[in-house]
Motif scaffolding. Structure first.
Motif, PDB file in Angstrom:
ATOM      1  N   ALA A   2       0.834  -1.204   0.000  1.00  0.00           N
ATOM      2  CA  ALA A   2       0.000   0.000   0.000  1.00  0.00           C
ATOM      3  C   ALA A   2       0.869   1.255   0.000  1.00  0.00           C
ATOM      4  N   LYS A   3       0.418   2.251  -0.733  1.00  0.00           N
ATOM      5  CA  LYS A   3       1.110   3.535  -0.786  1.00  0.00           C
ATOM      6  C   LYS A   3       0.574   4.442   0.308  1.00  0.00           C
ATOM      7  N   GLU A   4       1.432   5.320   0.818  1.00  0.00           N
ATOM      8  CA  GLU A   4       1.052   6.325   1.808  1.00  0.00           C
ATOM      9  C   GLU A   4       1.005   7.681   1.119  1.00  0.00           C
ATOM     10  N   TYR A   5      -0.052   8.434   1.382  1.00  0.00           N
ATOM     11  CA  TYR A   5      -0.251   9.727   0.733  1.00  0.00           C
ATOM     12  C   TYR A   5      -0.268  10.875   1.729  1.00  0.00           C
ATOM     13  N   ILE A   6       0.113  12.043   1.222  1.00  0.00           N
ATOM     14  CA  ILE A   6      -0.154  13.307   1.891  1.00  0.00           C
ATOM     15  C   ILE A   6      -1.062  14.071   0.941  1.00  0.00           C
ATOM     16  N   LEU A   7      -2.212  14.516   1.462  1.00  0.00           N
ATOM     17  CA  LEU A   7      -3.191  15.259   0.674  1.00  0.00           C
ATOM     18  C   LEU A   7      -3.222  16.702   1.147  1.00  0.00           C
ATOM     19  N   CYS A   8      -3.056  17.633   0.217  1.00  0.00           N
ATOM     20  CA  CYS A   8      -3.104  19.068   0.512  1.00  0.00           C
ATOM     21  C   CYS A   8      -4.355  19.655  -0.120  1.00  0.00           C
ATOM     22  N   VAL A   9      -5.098  20.450   0.666  1.00  0.00           N
ATOM     23  CA  VAL A   9      -6.359  21.016   0.211  1.00  0.00           C
ATOM     24  C   VAL A   9      -6.331  22.527   0.418  1.00  0.00           C
ATOM     25  N   ASP A  10      -6.468  23.269  -0.675  1.00  0.00           N
ATOM     26  CA  ASP A  10      -6.494  24.737  -0.620  1.00  0.00           C
ATOM     27  C   ASP A  10      -7.100  25.224  -1.924  1.00  0.00           C
ATOM     28  N   ASP A  47     -11.607   8.984  -1.324  1.00  0.00           N
ATOM     29  CA  ASP A  47     -12.325   7.744  -1.656  1.00  0.00           C
ATOM     30  C   ASP A  47     -11.551   6.904  -2.666  1.00  0.00           C
ATOM     31  N   GLU A  48     -10.975   7.543  -3.664  1.00  0.00           N
ATOM     32  CA  GLU A  48     -10.213   6.830  -4.691  1.00  0.00           C
ATOM     33  C   GLU A  48      -8.969   6.159  -4.092  1.00  0.00           C
ATOM     34  N   ILE A  49      -8.255   6.872  -3.232  1.00  0.00           N
ATOM     35  CA  ILE A  49      -7.054   6.308  -2.604  1.00  0.00           C
ATOM     36  C   ILE A  49      -7.410   5.085  -1.769  1.00  0.00           C
ATOM     37  N   TYR A  50      -8.457   5.188  -0.961  1.00  0.00           N
ATOM     38  CA  TYR A  50      -8.847   4.055  -0.120  1.00  0.00           C
ATOM     39  C   TYR A  50      -9.449   2.922  -0.940  1.00  0.00           C
ATOM     40  N   ASP A  51     -10.172   3.251  -2.013  1.00  0.00           N
ATOM     41  CA  ASP A  51     -10.705   2.211  -2.903  1.00  0.00           C
ATOM     42  C   ASP A  51      -9.585   1.413  -3.557  1.00  0.00           C
ATOM     43  N   ASP A  52      -8.436   2.075  -3.789  1.00  0.00           N
ATOM     44  CA  ASP A  52      -7.284   1.403  -4.390  1.00  0.00           C
ATOM     45  C   ASP A  52      -6.473   0.610  -3.364  1.00  0.00           C
ATOM     46  N   GLY A  53      -6.889   0.642  -2.094  1.00  0.00           N
ATOM     47  CA  GLY A  53      -6.191  -0.102  -1.056  1.00  0.00           C
ATOM     48  C   GLY A  53      -5.002   0.638  -0.467  1.00  0.00           C
ATOM     49  N   ASP A  54      -4.897   1.922  -0.773  1.00  0.00           N
ATOM     50  CA  ASP A  54      -3.807   2.725  -0.251  1.00  0.00           C
ATOM     51  C   ASP A  54      -4.281   3.509   0.972  1.00  0.00           C
ATOM     52  N   HIS A  55      -3.424   4.356   1.530  1.00  0.00           N
ATOM     53  CA  HIS A  55      -3.694   5.011   2.806  1.00  0.00           C
ATOM     54  C   HIS A  55      -3.250   6.467   2.777  1.00  0.00           C
ATOM     55  N   ILE A  56      -4.007   7.321   3.425  1.00  0.00           N
ATOM     56  CA  ILE A  56      -3.608   8.717   3.583  1.00  0.00           C
ATOM     57  C   ILE A  56      -3.032   8.870   4.983  1.00  0.00           C
ATOM     58  N   ALA A  57      -1.793   9.325   5.041  1.00  0.00           N
ATOM     59  CA  ALA A  57      -1.132   9.519   6.330  1.00  0.00           C
ATOM     60  C   ALA A  57      -1.459  10.894   6.903  1.00  0.00           C
ATOM     61  N   LEU A  74     -12.038  18.815   8.014  1.00  0.00           N
ATOM     62  CA  LEU A  74     -11.146  17.989   8.833  1.00  0.00           C
ATOM     63  C   LEU A  74     -11.912  17.186   9.885  1.00  0.00           C
ATOM     64  N   ILE A  75     -12.980  17.741  10.413  1.00  0.00           N
ATOM     65  CA  ILE A  75     -13.827  16.987  11.344  1.00  0.00           C
ATOM     66  C   ILE A  75     -14.457  15.803  10.619  1.00  0.00           C
ATOM     67  N   GLY A  76     -14.920  16.029   9.393  1.00  0.00           N
ATOM     68  CA  GLY A  76     -15.467  14.935   8.587  1.00  0.00           C
ATOM     69  C   GLY A  76     -14.432  13.864   8.271  1.00  0.00           C
ATOM     70  N   VAL A  77     -13.221  14.289   7.954  1.00  0.00           N
ATOM     71  CA  VAL A  77     -12.133  13.340   7.699  1.00  0.00           C
ATOM     72  C   VAL A  77     -11.890  12.499   8.947  1.00  0.00           C
ATOM     73  N   HIS A  78     -11.853  13.141  10.099  1.00  0.00           N
ATOM     74  CA  HIS A  78     -11.611  12.428  11.355  1.00  0.00           C
ATOM     75  C   HIS A  78     -12.717  11.405  11.640  1.00  0.00           C
ATOM     76  N   GLN A  79     -13.949  11.770  11.352  1.00  0.00           N
ATOM     77  CA  GLN A  79     -15.068  10.854  11.611  1.00  0.00           C
ATOM     78  C   GLN A  79     -14.966   9.604  10.741  1.00  0.00           C
ATOM     79  N   LYS A  80     -14.491   9.776   9.511  1.00  0.00           N
ATOM     80  CA  LYS A  80     -14.404   8.641   8.589  1.00  0.00           C
ATOM     81  C   LYS A  80     -13.065   7.908   8.684  1.00  0.00           C
ATOM     82  N   HIS A  81     -11.990   8.654   8.942  1.00  0.00           N
ATOM     83  CA  HIS A  81     -10.641   8.079   8.977  1.00  0.00           C
ATOM     84  C   HIS A  81      -9.868   8.686  10.156  1.00  0.00           C
ATOM     85  N   PRO A  82     -10.150   8.247  11.375  1.00  0.00           N
ATOM     86  CA  PRO A  82      -9.539   8.873  12.553  1.00  0.00           C
ATOM     87  C   PRO A  82      -8.022   8.738  12.639  1.00  0.00           C
ATOM     88  N   ASP A  83      -7.434   7.815  11.881  1.00  0.00           N
ATOM     89  CA  ASP A  83      -5.987   7.609  11.941  1.00  0.00           C
ATOM     90  C   ASP A  83      -5.196   8.618  11.100  1.00  0.00           C
TER      91      ASP A  83
END
Length: 133
Positions: A2-10, A47-57, A74-83
């Motif tokens: 699995a690949k680890e990602y950093i996602l930037c949103v702006d 959703d695409e990253i997790y569907d591909d079996g990868d992970h967002i760090a 970010l609250i929504g992200v935490h609710q779905k992916h707390p890690d």
């Protein structure tokens, strides 16, 4: 593997390209990097990253964006992916929004625009044990 990602949103493309370049400088190929100009676009990427079996760090999100503010996202992200480690980036965050995100999304930190490379490095947990150029 699995690949680890950093996602930037702006919503500012210049900020995104600067962040991505700085993160690549700090971490090289240890992570894959994605950018999104809105929370809606970010959710599609997540959703695409997790569907591909990868992970967002790590998700680094601006606070002041059209349609959905960074704290809500970010609250929504935490609710779905707390890690996922959550970092807010802002030039004008509402202190209440930052506190709410700390409490409801386990916000790692809030970086002020403009930030320095050292501040970005310090904001990311575990950077003291990673190989950083």
């Amino acid at each position: 593997m699995a690949k680890e990602y950093i996602l930037c949103v702006d919503d500012d493309r210049t900020i995104l390209m600067s962040l991505k370049a700085q993160l690549r400088h700090l971490f090289g190929t240890a992570y894959c990097y994605e950018v999104a100009q809105s929370a809606a676009e970010a959710w599609e990427i997540i959703d695409e990253i997790y569907d591909d079996g990868d992970h967002i760090a790590i998700v680094i999100s601006d606070w002041l964006m059209p349609e959905m503010k960074g704290d809500e996202f970010l609250i929504g992200v935490h609710q779905k992916h707390p890690d996922i480690v959550k970092i807010m980036l802002t030039g004008q965050a509402d202190p209440d929004a930052v506190q709410r995100t700390e409490e409801q999304a386990n916000l790692e930190c809030c970086l002020s625009k403009p930030w320095t490379l050292d501040e970005l490095k310090a904001a990311i947990p575990g950077t003291d044990i990673r190989k950083i150029s």
